[in-house]
Design a protein around this motif. Structure first.
Motif, short mmCIF file in Angstrom:
data_model
loop_
_atom_site.label_atom_id
_atom_site.label_comp_id
_atom_site.label_asym_id
_atom_site.label_seq_id
_atom_site.Cartn_x
_atom_site.Cartn_y
_atom_site.Cartn_z
N SER A 114 0.85 -1.18 0.00
CA SER A 114 0.00 0.00 0.00
C SER A 114 0.89 1.23 0.00
O SER A 114 2.08 1.16 0.30
N THR A 115 0.32 2.38 -0.30
CA THR A 115 1.10 3.61 -0.28
C THR A 115 1.27 4.13 1.14
O THR A 115 2.09 4.98 1.40
N ALA A 116 0.48 3.58 2.08
CA ALA A 116 0.57 4.02 3.46
C ALA A 116 1.75 3.37 4.16
O ALA A 116 2.23 2.32 3.76
N LYS A 117 2.22 4.03 5.23
CA LYS A 117 3.26 3.46 6.08
C LYS A 117 2.76 3.49 7.51
O LYS A 117 1.98 4.36 7.88
N ASP A 118 3.22 2.55 8.29
CA ASP A 118 2.87 2.55 9.70
C ASP A 118 3.45 3.81 10.34
O ASP A 118 4.65 4.04 10.28
N PRO A 119 2.62 4.67 10.95
CA PRO A 119 3.13 5.94 11.46
C PRO A 119 4.06 5.80 12.65
O PRO A 119 4.92 6.65 12.88
N VAL A 120 3.94 4.72 13.41
CA VAL A 120 4.76 4.56 14.61
C VAL A 120 6.06 3.85 14.28
O VAL A 120 7.14 4.31 14.60
N ARG A 121 5.98 2.73 13.62
CA ARG A 121 7.15 1.90 13.38
C ARG A 121 7.80 2.13 12.02
O ARG A 121 8.91 1.69 11.79
N GLY A 122 7.10 2.75 11.09
CA GLY A 122 7.65 2.97 9.76
C GLY A 122 7.72 1.72 8.91
O GLY A 122 8.40 1.69 7.89
N GLU A 123 7.04 0.65 9.32
CA GLU A 123 7.05 -0.60 8.57
C GLU A 123 6.17 -0.47 7.33
O GLU A 123 5.25 0.34 7.31
N PRO A 124 6.42 -1.28 6.31
CA PRO A 124 5.54 -1.25 5.15
C PRO A 124 4.15 -1.77 5.52
O PRO A 124 4.01 -2.63 6.38
N VAL A 125 3.16 -1.21 4.87
CA VAL A 125 1.78 -1.60 5.11
C VAL A 125 1.25 -2.22 3.83
O VAL A 125 1.43 -1.68 2.74
N PHE A 126 0.57 -3.35 3.97
CA PHE A 126 0.03 -4.08 2.83
C PHE A 126 -1.48 -4.09 2.92
O PHE A 126 -2.06 -3.91 3.98
N GLN A 127 -2.12 -4.34 1.78
CA GLN A 127 -3.57 -4.53 1.77
C GLN A 127 -3.88 -5.84 1.06
O GLN A 127 -3.12 -6.29 0.21
N LEU A 128 -4.98 -6.45 1.46
CA LEU A 128 -5.37 -7.73 0.87
C LEU A 128 -5.75 -7.54 -0.59
O LEU A 128 -6.44 -6.58 -0.94
N LEU A 129 -5.31 -8.45 -1.45
CA LEU A 129 -5.66 -8.39 -2.87
C LEU A 129 -7.10 -8.84 -3.09
O LEU A 129 -7.85 -8.22 -3.80
N ASP A 130 -7.46 -9.95 -2.50
CA ASP A 130 -8.83 -10.42 -2.59
C ASP A 130 -9.25 -10.90 -1.22
O ASP A 130 -8.56 -11.68 -0.58
N GLU A 131 -10.36 -10.41 -0.76
CA GLU A 131 -10.83 -10.78 0.56
C GLU A 131 -11.71 -12.01 0.43
O GLU A 131 -12.80 -11.94 -0.12
N PRO A 132 -11.24 -13.15 0.90
CA PRO A 132 -12.00 -14.38 0.77
C PRO A 132 -13.22 -14.37 1.68
O PRO A 132 -13.24 -13.71 2.70
N TYR A 133 -14.20 -15.12 1.30
CA TYR A 133 -15.42 -15.25 2.08
C TYR A 133 -15.16 -16.25 3.20
O TYR A 133 -14.99 -17.43 2.95
#
Length: 137
Positions: A114-133
């Motif tokens: 994702s384009t976002a970063k964790d504001p506290v730790r600075g770690e990369p932030v990911f988002q799910l590609l497909d949210e399974p049921y």
């Protein structure tokens, strides 16, 4: 551990290993190293973990990967958050956070950077590609 020093590598004098440049304006990419001798992909290393070679070239990741392990952390945070190990498509593993409810992230889920970063730790932030049921699981 994620190193917050950005995503551009520069070669230092007398060193074959790429050094990450903290002044980089492009923070939406993950750079990793690949050993020129054995081809092993790794994340923020000085030597290849397979052949111990120091001739590493820096490459840009596609930004997609798979969750290998995810855990919920309650310590030192006002709310629960997840910490996940992500295996990227290029073959290296890194630690990051996946957006979404912490209990809804499972091993095997596909993610992208994702384009976002964790504001506290600075770690990369990911988002799910497909949210399974998962209503019945």
């Amino acid at each position: 551990m994620y190193h917050p020093s950005g995503s551009v590598a520069r070669q230092t004098a007398g060193s074959a290993a790429g050094v990450l440049d903290p002044r980089s304006p492009d923070t939406e990419a993950i750079l990793f190293q690949r050993c020129t001798w054995c081809g092993t992909a790794m994340y923020h290393r000085l030597l290849c973990p397979v052949c111990q070679g120091s001739d590493l070239r820096t490459e840009r990741s596609q930004g997609t990967g798979t969750v290998r392990h995810s855990t919920v952390v309650h310590r030192n945070t006002p709310a629960a958050r997840n910490v996940s190990l992500i295996e990227m498509a290029e073959g290296f593993v890194l630690r990051g956070r996946v957006m979404g409810p912490p209990v809804g992230i499972h091993s095997g889920d596909r993610v992208r950077l994702s384009t976002a970063k964790d504001p506290v730790r600075g770690e990369p932030v990911f988002q799910l590609l497909d949210e399974p049921y998962r209503a019945w699981s």
